[in-house]
Design a protein around this motif. Sequence first.
Motif, PDB file in Angstrom:
ATOM      1  N   LEU A   1       0.824  -1.205   0.000  1.00 31.12           N
ATOM      2  CA  LEU A   1       0.000   0.000   0.000  1.00 31.12           C
ATOM      3  C   LEU A   1       0.864   1.263   0.000  1.00 31.12           C
ATOM      4  CD1 LEU A   1      -2.776  -1.001   2.576  1.00 31.12           C
ATOM      5  CD2 LEU A   1      -3.086  -0.677   0.120  1.00 31.12           C
TER       6      LEU A   1
ATOM      7  N   ASN B   1       1.185   4.006  -3.092  1.00 31.54           N
ATOM      8  CA  ASN B   1       0.780   5.393  -2.849  1.00 31.54           C
ATOM      9  C   ASN B   1       1.934   6.373  -3.053  1.00 31.54           C
ATOM     10  OD1 ASN B   1      -1.207   7.457  -1.682  1.00 31.54           O
ATOM     11  ND2 ASN B   1       0.597   7.703  -0.388  1.00 31.54           N
TER      12      ASN B   1
ATOM     13  N   ASN C   1       2.174   8.593  -6.104  1.00 31.12           N
ATOM     14  CA  ASN C   1       1.491   9.745  -5.512  1.00 31.12           C
ATOM     15  C   ASN C   1      -0.021   9.555  -5.641  1.00 31.12           C
ATOM     16  OD1 ASN C   1       1.544  12.165  -4.116  1.00 31.12           O
ATOM     17  ND2 ASN C   1       1.566  13.416  -5.964  1.00 31.12           N
ATOM     18  N   PHE C   2      -0.469   8.344  -5.262  1.00 33.48           N
ATOM     19  CA  PHE C   2      -1.811   7.873  -5.590  1.00 33.48           C
ATOM     20  C   PHE C   2      -2.920   8.768  -5.052  1.00 33.48           C
ATOM     21  CE2 PHE C   2      -5.532   5.142  -4.826  1.00 33.48           C
ATOM     22  CZ  PHE C   2      -5.750   4.684  -6.114  1.00 33.48           C
ATOM     23  N   GLU C   3      -2.883   9.056  -3.746  1.00 28.84           N
ATOM     24  CA  GLU C   3      -3.981   9.840  -3.179  1.00 28.84           C
ATOM     25  C   GLU C   3      -4.020  11.254  -3.757  1.00 28.84           C
ATOM     26  OE1 GLU C   3      -5.427  11.701   1.077  1.00 28.84           O
ATOM     27  OE2 GLU C   3      -4.539   9.708   1.067  1.00 28.84           O
ATOM     28  N   ASP C   4      -2.877  11.934  -3.766  1.00 26.17           N
ATOM     29  CA  ASP C   4      -2.857  13.322  -4.209  1.00 26.17           C
ATOM     30  C   ASP C   4      -3.143  13.463  -5.699  1.00 26.17           C
ATOM     31  OD1 ASP C   4      -2.278  14.118  -1.653  1.00 26.17           O
ATOM     32  OD2 ASP C   4      -0.120  14.234  -1.969  1.00 26.17           O
TER      33      ASP C   4
ATOM     34  N   TYR D   1     -12.449   7.525  -1.927  1.00 22.86           N
ATOM     35  CA  TYR D   1     -11.884   7.294  -0.597  1.00 22.86           C
ATOM     36  C   TYR D   1     -12.427   5.997  -0.005  1.00 22.86           C
ATOM     37  CZ  TYR D   1      -9.215  11.559   0.218  1.00 22.86           C
ATOM     38  OH  TYR D   1      -8.255  12.539   0.187  1.00 22.86           O
TER      39      TYR D   1
ATOM     40  N   LEU E   1     -10.457   3.125  -1.366  1.00 23.98           N
ATOM     41  CA  LEU E   1      -9.128   3.017  -0.749  1.00 23.98           C
ATOM     42  C   LEU E   1      -9.218   2.426   0.644  1.00 23.98           C
ATOM     43  CD1 LEU E   1      -6.083   3.650  -0.434  1.00 23.98           C
ATOM     44  CD2 LEU E   1      -6.752   5.976   0.261  1.00 23.98           C
TER      45      LEU E   1
ATOM     46  N   SER F   1      -3.530   4.300   6.169  1.00 20.29           N
ATOM     47  CA  SER F   1      -3.933   4.782   4.844  1.00 20.29           C
ATOM     48  C   SER F   1      -4.502   6.190   4.872  1.00 20.29           C
ATOM     49  CB  SER F   1      -4.957   3.817   4.221  1.00 20.29           C
ATOM     50  OG  SER F   1      -6.230   3.918   4.852  1.00 20.29           O
TER      51      SER F   1
ATOM     52  N   PHE G   1      -1.845   8.904   3.884  1.00 15.59           N
ATOM     53  CA  PHE G   1      -1.170   8.809   2.599  1.00 15.59           C
ATOM     54  C   PHE G   1      -0.874  10.173   1.977  1.00 15.59           C
ATOM     55  CE2 PHE G   1      -2.406   4.212   1.251  1.00 15.59           C
ATOM     56  CZ  PHE G   1      -1.567   3.743   2.235  1.00 15.59           C
TER      57      PHE G   1
END
Length: 311
Positions: free
Chosen positions: A31, A35, A39-42, A58, A61, A256, A259
């Motif tokens: 995970l 991420n 830079n998965f979340e951003d 979200y 995730l 998570s 992140f």
Amino acid sequence: MKSLWRDLRDHLRTDFRLDLYAATALWVVLLLTVNFTLNFEDSYIDSSQGKPIWPVLYFGLYATAYYVSVWLWTYFHHRLYTWRSREFWFRSGIALICYSIYAGFYAHSEWSRQIFNGQIYVFAYYCLHNLQSVLTIVLPLYLFYKFVDPYPSSFYGMTPKRKGLALYAILLGLMIPLITFASFQPDFLHSYPTYHDTNANEFFDVPEWVTALIYELCYGWDFVPTELLFRGFLVIGMSRVLGRGAVLPMVVWYCSIHFGRPLGEAVSSLFGGYLLGVLALSTRSIWGGLLIHIGIAWGMEIAAFLQSTGR
């Protein structure tokens, strides 16, 4: 204090399996790698900011992080029958929906434009961003506790207890040198302090420390629903279903939610989340966790403020 260390030792003795903890560690590493490499979340999730799909992303995730971790625990502890429990699905679903809506909530942006005709938009935005958890987390969990939960002994650890407060104070004290060291790192100063100068103090004709204090109080409040959901609802509440197994999946989900923060903070949340989860299960209270969580948060703010003024 000795009783809490004994509780921690007993938890590890009962819950720890090398294969389970190794598999969970590999899952966390995967995970984190995905991420922070992509830079998965951003770049992906937050690109939908303000859109209806934002909380849905979200949810995807958090559900992935949590349910895979639950599966690992139930598999290695031979508790796969847990997946047939309606109570497990109901409780976990409530938690995921609440926190996903909280993470993807954006109505406060419009509210901020309406307050004083948007003249203090930035200040109002950040304050309301921290206070919106009253609607998205605290109120739903309270209604669940009041009208649905069949075991309403307390509001998921919100009853104050003195057990372990000395240990929590020591743990908070041990964090001071770590916070001091972190405050010299560029990625830390890129994220902290979370307070930024606005025109709010000029608008209200007050010193800037007043508006900074108001913001920091709102910022501190935001950790109350975080502890309530993760250590209260997902550990104390979910222990009715998973027993001691409520802790480990909570820790992975808790990681998570960091992140979007520096990698070091995301990694440290694993250890902090685990310790606070075990202690919450032992004390049936989240007040010690609140002491540490808010103390660390404000400590990082103060350290960043001192670094910025020292330049």
